[in-house]
Scaffold this motif. Structure first.
Motif, PDB file in Angstrom:
ATOM      1  N   PHE B 105      28.103  -9.144 -16.396  1.00  0.00           N
ATOM      2  CA  PHE B 105      28.734 -10.271 -16.064  1.00  0.00           C
ATOM      3  C   PHE B 105      30.509  -9.970 -16.176  1.00  0.00           C
ATOM      4  O   PHE B 105      31.063 -10.110 -15.390  1.00  0.00           O
ATOM      5  CB  PHE B 105      28.704 -11.106 -17.372  1.00  0.00           C
ATOM      6  CG  PHE B 105      30.149 -12.912 -16.793  1.00  0.00           C
ATOM      7  CD1 PHE B 105      29.608 -13.714 -16.097  1.00  0.00           C
ATOM      8  CD2 PHE B 105      30.541 -12.820 -18.128  1.00  0.00           C
ATOM      9  CE1 PHE B 105      30.197 -14.830 -15.655  1.00  0.00           C
ATOM     10  CE2 PHE B 105      31.254 -13.939 -17.558  1.00  0.00           C
ATOM     11  CZ  PHE B 105      31.729 -14.926 -16.684  1.00  0.00           C
ATOM     12  N   PRO B 106      31.018  -8.949 -16.733  1.00  0.00           N
ATOM     13  CA  PRO B 106      32.428  -9.066 -17.339  1.00  0.00           C
ATOM     14  C   PRO B 106      32.821  -8.410 -16.187  1.00  0.00           C
ATOM     15  O   PRO B 106      33.945  -7.438 -15.756  1.00  0.00           O
ATOM     16  CB  PRO B 106      32.665  -8.233 -18.815  1.00  0.00           C
ATOM     17  CG  PRO B 106      31.413  -8.396 -19.553  1.00  0.00           C
ATOM     18  CD  PRO B 106      30.247  -8.441 -18.418  1.00  0.00           C
ATOM     19  N   GLU B 108      31.107  -7.737 -13.268  1.00  0.00           N
ATOM     20  CA  GLU B 108      30.981  -8.536 -12.009  1.00  0.00           C
ATOM     21  C   GLU B 108      32.665  -9.149 -11.271  1.00  0.00           C
ATOM     22  O   GLU B 108      33.733  -9.377 -10.930  1.00  0.00           O
ATOM     23  CB  GLU B 108      30.393  -9.857 -12.283  1.00  0.00           C
ATOM     24  CG  GLU B 108      29.493  -9.894 -11.427  1.00  0.00           C
ATOM     25  CD  GLU B 108      27.978 -10.635 -11.176  1.00  0.00           C
ATOM     26  OE1 GLU B 108      28.631 -11.463 -11.299  1.00  0.00           O
ATOM     27  OE2 GLU B 108      26.715  -9.712 -11.914  1.00  0.00           O
ATOM     28  N   ILE B 109      32.622 -10.518 -13.701  1.00  0.00           N
ATOM     29  CA  ILE B 109      34.660 -10.543 -12.892  1.00  0.00           C
ATOM     30  C   ILE B 109      35.236  -9.688 -12.791  1.00  0.00           C
ATOM     31  O   ILE B 109      36.706 -10.594 -12.407  1.00  0.00           O
ATOM     32  CB  ILE B 109      34.975 -11.259 -14.574  1.00  0.00           C
ATOM     33  CG1 ILE B 109      33.741 -11.837 -15.008  1.00  0.00           C
ATOM     34  CG2 ILE B 109      35.955 -11.981 -14.972  1.00  0.00           C
ATOM     35  CD1 ILE B 109      33.368 -13.684 -14.191  1.00  0.00           C
TER      36      ILE B 109
END
Lengths: 230, 334
Positions: B105-106, B108-109
């Motif tokens: 997730f981080p 991708e962010i």
């Protein structure tokens, strides 16, 4: 007592007219829901993100205005909506009557409902998870597309299922004034011509459609929900 | 280096204003494991959220190295936040994503390519010992495993700082220890500065090098863990370090006076204090209460002795001469 001639006449009508009517009901319901979701989903997102505790608060007067308008649209009876949006329907579809034309009032009547359903789905997302995304450096758009929406998929599916069944009910009303489908058959034959057998059959088919949509929607929502241990 | 400078946070609501943080000054060196401990409501959560500006301080600021976070634009702040990862009490995993996707997730962010994300995520899951769980969803994992995934996620962007907000408060004691071991390992191996917020003494004892004690929005004591815990000076610090001592007030022994003996980590415990007092001076002490703990191999703690009134002077004289302890008569018992 129902006479044999009555029965065979009714069956004839069912056989010749119902397949088209079912198809009309189904496609009008799904298309109207689709368009209502296209308008209602972003609006529902806005209701959550623009809130004073949301990820991107909007001026409170604007939020109040949006809320009032949604409530207002939701409180107008569907029959009135059909009449009021006649000009809009004519503008978009070229005509205000007919099966395809009934998609316009159905969409107008249901997008505020969808917006509220989307709002309630998104509010179920744990605020701590949103904080996590912020701490990871996510911007508002990323929070919406990578957290809020994906995390509420099962709830959105369940809620859109509810919308589908409600809109299916609306199609029966739109059948009263020009729209096609099972609702129209129930009214034309049952109400105007006292052919109750046909009306009952149409109503039974509507009930069956609602059951099918509801149970497959619930099953899909559960299948998509990874919070359940499987 | 992280510096909190004159940091204050005031919440204003219809009910009035609440000063959550008052004039906080803390400096945390690179590679430190810094504990911030306090009772609930002391302002810990607000404080840790000020460090990455999830909460904007009302006054004062935070420096990460030489960057003043309060001067950054929203965009710049988001970039800095990827360098200050956070671990939460309730893990805050994405429930509809697998362990692997959560760790991604981080990244991708931050806009990394999917293939790179997954490669890095696998590596991190291996680091936290969950390489076989990459396609499990959080609901299929235990609390400890979920926190491991959350820690792997926090490390995805190679942060300089790891903020841990009550990382073990939702876990059982055994799992707590394994998570603390993991955090200590990460600090050692990757040299990431760790800031831990907690209300559990055991957390600070087991992993922190330095500590600040937060009470009612203020830092009442700070320094090396051994020093602060050896001689808690303030009431708030004593309540945290020796939570049982609040029971002292309930103790009273008829015909006896109470003396508090505080062990300061000296040689005191190698000498049988009470036995010596009894055999050499004939003073029989009644141990009304005792709580000691070992930090870095030295013993700290306090003891409450009940001693007959006519022998109290003698006892005080003996104890005062002993090494490594401080003694005080408990007057009015409270």
């Amino acid at each position: 007592m129902v006479e044999y001639s009555e029965l065979s006449e009714a069956w004839e009508i069912v056989r010749t007219q119902f397949p088209l009517a079912i198809w009309e009901t189904v496609y009008v319901t799904f298309l109207a829901t689709l368009f209502a979701v296209i308008i209602g989903l972003p609006l529902g997102v806005l209701l959550v993100t623009g809130d004073k505790d949301g990820i991107r608060p909007l001026p409170s007067w604007l939020m109040k205005l949006i809320n009032v308008v949604i409530n207002l649209l939701r409180s107008v009876p569907f029959l009135i909506v059909i009449i009021v949006v006649f000009p809009l329907t004519r503008l978009i579809m070229g005509t205000a009557v007919g099966t395809a034309a009934s998609i316009v009032p159905l969409t107008v009547a249901s997008f505020p409902f969808i917006a509220r359903l989307v709002e309630s789905s998104l509010r179920e997302v744990d605020p701590n998870v949103i904080e996590m995304a912020q701490s990871a450096g996510a911007d508002s758009w990323q929070i919406i597309t990578k957290v809020l929406l994906p995390e509420s998929v099962p709830s959105l599916v369940a809620n859109i299922t509810i919308a589908l069944t409600t809109i299916l009910g609306y199609t029966a009303t739109s059948g009263a004034i020009g729209g096609g489908g099972l609702g129209k058959i129930a009214i034309t034959y049952g109400y105007y011509r006292y052919k109750y057998l046909i009306m009952i059959f149409a109503v039974i088919l509507l009930i069956v459609l609602v059951q099918i949509i509801q149970s497959s929607g619930t099953r899909l929502a559960n299948a998509l929900d990874h919070r359940l241990r499987k | 280096m992280i510096r909190l400078v004159d940091l204050s946070k005031t919440f204003t609501s219809a009910q009035g204003t609440v000063e959550a943080l008052k004039n906080i000054n803390i400096t945390i060196e690179d590679g430190d494991v810094f504990g911030i401990i306090g009772m609930s409501g002391a302002g810990k959560s607000t404080l840790i959220r000020c460090i990455n500006m999830l909460e904007r301080p009302t006054e004062g600021t935070v420096f990460i190295d030489d960057t003043d976070l309060s001067l950054l634009s929203k965009r710049e702040l988001r970039r800095v936040r990827s360098q200050i990862a956070m671990v939460f009490q309730n893990f805050n995993l994405l429930m509809q994503k697998t362990a692997l996707q959560n760790v991604c997730f981080p990244l991708e962010i931050a806009g990394a390519a999917k293939k790179d994300c997954e490669e890095k995520a696998r590596q991190l899951l291996r680091l936290v010992g969950l390489e076989d769980k990459e396609s499990a969803y959080p609901a299929q994992l235990s609390g400890g495993q979920q926190q491991r995934v959350a820690i792997a996620r926090a490390l995805a962007t190679d942060p300089k700082v790891l903020l841990c907000d009550e990382p073990t408060s939702a876990l059982d004691p055994n799992t707590t220890n394994s998570i603390l071991d993991l955090i200590r390992d990460i600090n050692n191996k990757l040299n990431i500065t760790v800031i831990v917020i907690t209300h559990q003494m055991s957390v600070v004892e087991s992993i922190c090098k330095n500590v600040a004690i937060l009470d009612n929005g203020e830092v009442v004591e700070q320094g090396a863990v051994g020093e602060v815990f050896a001689q808690p000076k303030t009431r708030a610090a004593r309540a945290l370090v020796y939570p049982e001592s609040s029971q002292e007030s309930a103790i009273s022994l008829e015909g006896q006076k109470l003396i508090r003996v505080v062990f300061n980590g000296g040689e005191a415990t190698s000498e049988p204090l009470i036995a010596t007092m009894a055999s050499r001076h004939g003073i029989l002490a009644n141990i009304a209460y005792a709580s000691t703990r070992t930090i870095n191999g030295r013993v700290y703690g306090s003891m409450l002795l009940g001693i007959e009134e006519d022998k109290i002077e003698k006892a005080l004289a003996f104890l005062t001469e002993s090494d490594g302890i401080t003694v005080q008569e408990v007057s009015d018992n409270g």
